[in-house]
Design a protein around this motif. Structure first.
Motif, short mmCIF file in Angstrom:
data_model
loop_
_atom_site.label_atom_id
_atom_site.label_comp_id
_atom_site.label_asym_id
_atom_site.label_seq_id
_atom_site.Cartn_x
_atom_site.Cartn_y
_atom_site.Cartn_z
N GLY A 117 46.67 29.79 42.11
CA GLY A 117 45.31 29.29 41.94
C GLY A 117 44.41 30.74 41.83
N GLU A 118 43.15 30.83 41.65
CA GLU A 118 42.42 32.27 41.70
C GLU A 118 42.67 32.89 43.15
OE1 GLU A 118 38.36 31.81 40.66
OE2 GLU A 118 38.71 31.59 38.63
N ILE A 119 43.18 34.10 42.92
CA ILE A 119 43.36 35.06 44.12
C ILE A 119 42.56 36.42 43.95
CG2 ILE A 119 45.19 33.96 44.84
CD1 ILE A 119 46.98 36.18 43.67
N ASN A 120 42.48 37.01 45.02
CA ASN A 120 42.05 38.43 45.04
C ASN A 120 43.25 39.31 45.06
OD1 ASN A 120 39.05 39.15 44.88
ND2 ASN A 120 38.92 37.82 46.70
N GLN A 121 43.31 40.37 43.97
CA GLN A 121 44.56 41.14 44.18
C GLN A 121 44.17 42.73 43.72
OE1 GLN A 121 47.36 41.41 40.57
NE2 GLN A 121 48.70 40.38 42.16
N THR A 122 44.65 43.39 44.44
CA THR A 122 44.41 44.98 44.23
C THR A 122 45.58 45.58 43.57
OG1 THR A 122 43.11 44.89 46.27
CG2 THR A 122 43.93 47.18 45.54
N PRO A 123 45.32 46.15 42.33
CA PRO A 123 46.23 46.72 41.75
C PRO A 123 47.08 47.91 42.30
CG PRO A 123 44.31 46.65 40.38
CD PRO A 123 43.83 46.23 41.86
N LEU A 148 41.56 51.39 45.19
CA LEU A 148 41.30 50.60 43.97
C LEU A 148 40.63 49.44 44.38
CD1 LEU A 148 44.52 51.29 41.81
CD2 LEU A 148 42.44 52.46 41.73
N ASN A 149 39.78 48.93 43.74
CA ASN A 149 38.88 47.73 44.00
C ASN A 149 39.80 46.34 43.62
OD1 ASN A 149 36.58 48.90 44.99
ND2 ASN A 149 35.62 48.88 42.69
N SER A 150 39.64 45.44 44.48
CA SER A 150 40.40 44.07 44.20
C SER A 150 39.91 43.40 42.82
CB SER A 150 40.41 43.14 45.22
OG SER A 150 39.30 42.85 45.65
N ARG A 151 40.50 42.55 42.37
CA ARG A 151 40.04 41.95 41.19
C ARG A 151 40.59 40.18 41.19
NH1 ARG A 151 43.21 44.73 36.29
NH2 ARG A 151 42.00 46.52 37.19
N ILE A 152 39.82 39.36 40.74
CA ILE A 152 40.20 38.03 40.58
C ILE A 152 41.28 37.85 39.42
CG2 ILE A 152 39.42 35.59 40.22
CD1 ILE A 152 38.70 36.72 42.66
N VAL A 153 42.37 37.12 39.81
CA VAL A 153 43.24 36.81 38.85
C VAL A 153 43.81 35.45 39.19
CG1 VAL A 153 44.07 39.31 38.36
CG2 VAL A 153 45.41 37.67 39.98
N SER A 175 47.42 34.79 34.60
CA SER A 175 46.51 35.18 33.64
C SER A 175 46.67 36.75 33.24
CB SER A 175 45.25 35.14 34.18
OG SER A 175 45.00 36.05 35.42
N LYS A 176 45.80 37.08 32.27
CA LYS A 176 45.92 38.78 31.91
C LYS A 176 45.22 39.60 33.28
CE LYS A 176 42.74 41.74 29.60
NZ LYS A 176 41.37 41.68 28.85
N GLY A 177 45.80 40.48 33.47
CA GLY A 177 45.37 41.60 34.58
C GLY A 177 46.30 41.12 35.97
N THR A 178 47.15 40.37 36.04
CA THR A 178 48.00 40.25 37.11
C THR A 178 48.99 41.18 37.33
OG1 THR A 178 47.48 37.77 37.15
CG2 THR A 178 49.35 38.53 38.57
N TYR A 179 49.19 41.79 38.37
CA TYR A 179 50.16 42.70 38.79
C TYR A 179 51.28 42.04 39.30
CZ TYR A 179 47.79 47.00 36.75
OH TYR A 179 47.12 47.75 35.82
#
Length: 231
Positions: A117-123, A148-153, A175-179
């Motif tokens: 699902g939608e999760i907060n992820q830090t690169p 680094l700031n987290s982002r929603i992926v 999604s795009k941007g997922t590490y």
């Protein structure tokens, strides 16, 4: 019949199976030289230690790069449990954290639910994300502290395909941007044993599949350029 000459400057979409230890930019540079094109770019970076589908656009098709970058990705690969690394992969040296003999595949499958699902992820700090105008990996390699700031992926599918001797094989649709390196690290933290990404292969971008991609050396040879040296 004469062989058809493809005008790559006019604009083409190329599917390349990126080799291990090549950067995405290495591939762009090699094909720019091979095809003698003025404009070429890739639609989504793959780390040097990853292989698989790389979409490249030439000529007027470079206008479509953002469209391809935004599409869903599918990856397969391997996490190694019980260890961590600063880069979350094998770019840096693994450090033993914990035994993993107590874990069963069912434990791993239960843990995946927290990452769907939608999760907060830090690169990862060893990433191309910019911090204060510089790439995070440059700061990390200089030994500087990087936050680094987290982002929603969005992760639509996270499947454990096998688990043996601390090695976890997986499939992820995201999604795009997922590490995936961050996913490996966070997954290991969730299990309480640590983990890093030990192998990664991108198999799909949208409707494009690595099954339809060309081996880089084969593509270059077909275009009659020597492939002995990297760019």
């Amino acid at each position: 019949m004469s062989e058809t000459v493809i005008n790559y400057n006019e604009g083409k979409v190329l599917l390349i199976d990126k080799p291990l230890n090549w950067t995405s930019f290495d591939v762009v540079k090699k094909l720019k030289f091979t095809l003698k094109v003025k404009k070429i770019g890739h639609a989504g970076t793959l780390d040097p230690l990853a292989t698989g589908l790389l979409i490249l656009c030439t000529g007027k098709m470079t206008k479509s790069i953002e469209k391809y970058q935004a599409q869903e990705k599918v990856y397969t690969g391997e996490f190694t449990l019980g260890y961590i690394t600063p880069s979350y992969d094998l770019e840096t040296e693994p450090e033993l954290i914990s035994e993993t003999k107590h874990l069963k595949k069912e434990d791993l499958e239960a843990a995946t639910l927290d990452f769907v699902g939608e999760i907060n992820q830090t690169p990862p700090i060893f990433s191309a994300v910019k911090k204060d105008g510089k790439r995070a990996y440059s700061l990390a390699r200089e030994g500087k502290e990087v936050k680094l700031n987290s982002r929603i992926v969005t992760i639509d599918e996270f499947e454990i395909t096998s688990f043996e001797n601390g090695k976890v094989r997986f499939k992820v649709r995201c999604s795009k941007g997922t590490y995936i390196r961050s996913l490996a690290h966070d997954f290991g933290q969730k299990l309480g044993v640590g983990a890093y990404l030990s192998a990664l292969r991108r198999t799909k971008i949208g409707d494009f599949s690595v099954d339809d991609a060309e081996n880089l050396n084969d593509f270059v040879k077909k275009n009659k350029v020597d492939t002995n040296d990297r760019p």
